[in-house]
Structures are given as C-alpha cells and as structure tokens.
Write a protein that holds these residues in place. Sequence first.
Motif, PDB file in Angstrom:
ATOM      1  N   TYR A   1     -10.118 -14.555  -1.533  1.00  0.00           N
ATOM      2  CA  TYR A   1      -8.685 -14.398  -1.343  1.00  0.00           C
ATOM      3  C   TYR A   1      -8.383 -14.541   0.149  1.00  0.00           C
ATOM      4  N   ILE A   2      -7.127 -14.681   0.473  1.00  0.00           N
ATOM      5  CA  ILE A   2      -6.673 -14.702   1.858  1.00  0.00           C
ATOM      6  C   ILE A   2      -5.777 -13.489   2.026  1.00  0.00           C
ATOM      7  N   SER A   3      -5.955 -12.764   3.116  1.00  0.00           N
ATOM      8  CA  SER A   3      -5.116 -11.589   3.354  1.00  0.00           C
ATOM      9  C   SER A   3      -4.663 -11.554   4.799  1.00  0.00           C
ATOM     10  N   SER A   4      -3.616 -10.792   5.006  1.00  0.00           N
ATOM     11  CA  SER A   4      -3.091 -10.578   6.340  1.00  0.00           C
ATOM     12  C   SER A   4      -2.366  -9.235   6.335  1.00  0.00           C
TER      13      SER A   4
ATOM     14  N   ALA B   1      13.086   8.916  13.779  1.00  0.00           N
ATOM     15  CA  ALA B   1      14.369   8.377  14.242  1.00  0.00           C
ATOM     16  C   ALA B   1      15.034   7.507  13.176  1.00  0.00           C
ATOM     17  N   GLY B   2      14.449   7.483  11.969  1.00  0.00           N
ATOM     18  CA  GLY B   2      15.062   6.749  10.864  1.00  0.00           C
ATOM     19  C   GLY B   2      14.576   5.325  10.682  1.00  0.00           C
ATOM     20  N   ASN B   3      13.523   4.939  11.370  1.00  0.00           N
ATOM     21  CA  ASN B   3      12.971   3.592  11.232  1.00  0.00           C
ATOM     22  C   ASN B   3      11.931   3.556  10.122  1.00  0.00           C
ATOM     23  N   ARG B   4      11.764   2.381   9.522  1.00  0.00           N
ATOM     24  CA  ARG B   4      10.676   2.162   8.564  1.00  0.00           C
ATOM     25  C   ARG B   4       9.465   1.690   9.344  1.00  0.00           C
ATOM     26  N   CYS B   5       8.365   2.392   9.199  1.00  0.00           N
ATOM     27  CA  CYS B   5       7.108   2.042   9.857  1.00  0.00           C
ATOM     28  C   CYS B   5       6.125   1.707   8.750  1.00  0.00           C
ATOM     29  N   LEU B   6       5.619   0.488   8.738  1.00  0.00           N
ATOM     30  CA  LEU B   6       4.802   0.072   7.610  1.00  0.00           C
ATOM     31  C   LEU B   6       3.738  -0.933   7.991  1.00  0.00           C
ATOM     32  N   LEU B   7       2.738  -1.013   7.122  1.00  0.00           N
ATOM     33  CA  LEU B   7       1.772  -2.094   7.176  1.00  0.00           C
ATOM     34  C   LEU B   7       2.195  -3.091   6.113  1.00  0.00           C
ATOM     35  N   ASP B   8       2.506  -4.290   6.554  1.00  0.00           N
ATOM     36  CA  ASP B   8       2.944  -5.369   5.676  1.00  0.00           C
ATOM     37  C   ASP B   8       1.701  -6.153   5.261  1.00  0.00           C
ATOM     38  N   CYS B   9       1.348  -6.053   3.978  1.00  0.00           N
ATOM     39  CA  CYS B   9       0.101  -6.621   3.466  1.00  0.00           C
ATOM     40  C   CYS B   9       0.405  -7.835   2.603  1.00  0.00           C
ATOM     41  N   PHE B  10      -0.211  -8.948   2.935  1.00  0.00           N
ATOM     42  CA  PHE B  10      -0.057 -10.197   2.195  1.00  0.00           C
ATOM     43  C   PHE B  10      -1.414 -10.578   1.624  1.00  0.00           C
ATOM     44  N   LEU B  11      -1.447 -10.877   0.335  1.00  0.00           N
ATOM     45  CA  LEU B  11      -2.675 -11.316  -0.325  1.00  0.00           C
ATOM     46  C   LEU B  11      -2.369 -12.517  -1.195  1.00  0.00           C
ATOM     47  N   THR B  12      -3.240 -13.511  -1.164  1.00  0.00           N
ATOM     48  CA  THR B  12      -3.110 -14.646  -2.069  1.00  0.00           C
ATOM     49  C   THR B  12      -4.493 -15.023  -2.569  1.00  0.00           C
TER      50      THR B  12
END
Length: 139
Positions: A8-11, A93-104
């Motif tokens: 797979y490819i991930s980021s 402070a109301g921000n979204r803090c995330l790890l954006d995970c892409f898999l194909t």
Amino acid sequence: MPPENPDYISSVSLMILGESLNPSVVSRILGLEPDKFWSKGDPKQIGESLHEWGGWRQKLPDSLKRKPFEEQLRYWAQELLARIPGIQELSGAGNRCLLDCFLTTGEVAHILLSSELQREVANLGLEFEFNVWAGQNEG
C-alpha cells in the motif's frame, strides 16, 4: 519489522485547522515550519472559491514517504512528544489538531499497530482523519 515497500502507499501529515487560525502563531507554538498554510479568506489553489478557515500542514520528511504506515506514525509520535503542550494550547483555542492519514492499495493491506505505538500516538491528543482509496498501487 514491516517491509520497506508495503503493498500500500501511505502518507501522514500534521494538520491544524481553525476558524481564525494564524499560521505564523502555529509555527511559533509548535516550533515547526509548515510545507503549506493558508488563512481564512485566502483563495484556494483550484477554482475561484476562498478558504472558509485557516490551515497549517506539515508533511513527512522525504525519507519517510515510502515507509510503512507504522513507521510514519512512529515518526509523528516521537516528533510531537515534546510539543504536546503546544498541541493542547492550539486545541484549547478551538482549533482542530489532527493527523491526516492517506492510504491507497490495489489489494488487501495488512497494517499492525503495536499497543505501545497506539499509546504513544493517543497521548499526543490529536484527532485522526483517514482517507482510504482503493486503486492501483504505484509499484
């Protein structure tokens, strides 16, 4: 140890999103420089619409782009450990803090996350957003 070139490819990218987000403040708080940032009202790269919120993104280093998903998560767990107070400040402070995970993947992908890695990543206090695509793998 997972294979160097998995089936797979991930980021995994660090993303901070917020209604009135100031990207330079995020950089100062986290001590990191983004590879992409925008403010609310800035034009989007495609089309004529404007961003509805501010954003700040840090991608993986080039050396990790072809590594397995587990190694990419481990990188963020280690990189962000000392930055947890900053993440908490930004989140508070109301921000979204995330790890954006892409898999194909073009076939079934096997991903195993150790309980240790799960704890390390959970302690960061980040949301996870997964985008999973079925398609041809760039072999």
